[in-house]
Enzyme design. Sequence first.
Site, mmCIF file in Angstrom:
data_model
loop_
_atom_site.group_PDB
_atom_site.id
_atom_site.type_symbol
_atom_site.label_atom_id
_atom_site.label_comp_id
_atom_site.label_asym_id
_atom_site.label_seq_id
_atom_site.Cartn_x
_atom_site.Cartn_y
_atom_site.Cartn_z
ATOM 1 N N ASP A 220 -6.933 -6.188 3.397
ATOM 2 C CA ASP A 220 -6.323 -4.922 3.449
ATOM 3 C C ASP A 220 -6.324 -4.305 4.952
ATOM 4 O OD1 ASP A 220 -5.445 -2.295 2.986
ATOM 5 O OD2 ASP A 220 -6.909 -1.710 1.965
ATOM 6 N N HIS B 141 -0.899 -1.286 -4.633
ATOM 7 C CA HIS B 141 -2.180 -0.856 -4.142
ATOM 8 C C HIS B 141 -2.227 0.456 -3.997
ATOM 9 C CE1 HIS B 141 -5.849 -1.813 -1.747
ATOM 10 N NE2 HIS B 141 -5.414 -0.667 -0.867
ATOM 11 N N SER C 192 0.863 -1.212 -0.059
ATOM 12 C CA SER C 192 0.004 0.098 -0.049
ATOM 13 C C SER C 192 0.761 1.327 0.034
ATOM 14 C CB SER C 192 -0.856 0.115 1.002
ATOM 15 O OG SER C 192 -1.422 1.100 1.308
ATOM 16 N N ASP D 39 -4.341 4.067 -2.758
ATOM 17 C CA ASP D 39 -5.476 4.437 -1.654
ATOM 18 C C ASP D 39 -5.958 5.622 -1.888
ATOM 19 O OD1 ASP D 39 -5.969 1.814 0.108
ATOM 20 O OD2 ASP D 39 -3.876 2.114 0.550
ATOM 21 N N PHE E 186 -6.728 4.687 7.341
ATOM 22 C CA PHE E 186 -5.543 4.847 7.987
ATOM 23 C C PHE E 186 -4.456 3.910 7.859
ATOM 24 C CE2 PHE E 186 -8.410 7.960 9.976
ATOM 25 C CZ PHE E 186 -7.504 9.357 9.644
ATOM 26 N N GLY E 187 -3.379 3.866 7.467
ATOM 27 C CA GLY E 187 -2.575 2.658 7.570
ATOM 28 C C GLY E 187 -1.905 2.510 9.063
ATOM 29 N N GLY E 188 -1.322 1.497 9.403
ATOM 30 C CA GLY E 188 -0.768 1.141 10.854
ATOM 31 C C GLY E 188 -1.740 0.848 11.819
ATOM 32 N N MET F 147 -11.760 4.925 -1.813
ATOM 33 C CA MET F 147 -12.485 5.171 -0.435
ATOM 34 C C MET F 147 -13.380 6.420 -0.564
ATOM 35 S SD MET F 147 -9.569 3.467 2.166
ATOM 36 C CE MET F 147 -8.479 3.251 0.837
ATOM 37 N N MET G 208 -8.806 8.351 -0.926
ATOM 38 C CA MET G 208 -9.414 8.700 0.216
ATOM 39 C C MET G 208 -10.068 10.484 -0.156
ATOM 40 S SD MET G 208 -7.467 7.405 3.269
ATOM 41 C CE MET G 208 -6.678 5.604 3.253
ATOM 42 N N MET H 32 -12.075 -5.664 4.090
ATOM 43 C CA MET H 32 -11.053 -4.833 5.047
ATOM 44 C C MET H 32 -10.918 -5.458 6.254
ATOM 45 S SD MET H 32 -10.130 -2.087 3.254
ATOM 46 C CE MET H 32 -9.411 -1.187 4.627
ATOM 47 N N HIS I 16 -8.004 1.296 -4.931
ATOM 48 C CA HIS I 16 -8.833 1.327 -3.918
ATOM 49 C C HIS I 16 -9.583 2.511 -3.472
ATOM 50 C CE1 HIS I 16 -9.473 0.115 0.784
ATOM 51 N NE2 HIS I 16 -10.689 0.119 -0.064
#
Length: 216
Positions: A173, A31, A6, A33, A141-143, A66, A35, A135, A64
């Site tokens: 993901d 990937h 990602s 993202d 958010f990552g992490g 969002m 948003m 999901m 992806h």
Amino acid sequence: MLIAPSLLSCDFSKFADEIIRVDRAGADIMHLDVMDGHFVPNLTFGAPVIKKLRKATDKPFDVHLMISEPHRYIGDFAAAGADIISFHTECDSDIDETLRLIEESGVKPALAIKPGTAPEVVLPYLDRLYMVLVMTVEPGFGGQSFMPDMMPKVEFLKREIAKRGLSTLIEVDGGIAKDTIATAAKAGVDICVAGTAVFGAPDAKTAIDELKALCE
Ligand code: DX5
Ligand code: ZN
């Protein structure tokens, strides 16, 4: 197991170089993202940025979305070079119509479901899907921490895909790391997105190799 880093966790000041770096490190899929600050409480980038990045690699671009109204932007992401476009069943666009726009643009269609969404929601569309994105964190958010209780959804969808004789892929993901990827592999996941686990590691190739080895 296919690994899709990602790019959300990359160094955006050298976005193209980061793609080249993980390409050489053995990434199978990129990937990306997207948003909109409305569907999720975070903002990233859109089609113009993806278009500029397209020449950095030949690996597939897994976009992806969002965003609240994906149907308005399918043409832009297709023209930017997306290979797979996933959008959320929880969005405000008409699912059937948005899938049709993706199909007509020659891009592989995918539906994504948030942790609170039942997998049955994708069943009416399953025959048309290249991939289902389950999901394993709340998008935005990552992490964040992997939610193992999403695995029954993966198993349910895999059974349905087999029953119908389809080749639809399952992607997960969120929170994929050395201590969680085996759980995903065991449930039958085909593609794991990994942000922090790849970009937070000292060496991306070692990180990807280790993740793949843990699935064997
Ligand atoms: C979250 C994004 C993910 C995220 C994953 O909304 O869809 O792709 O970047 O990051 P990690 O692997 O760090 O959980
Ligand atoms: Zn994602």
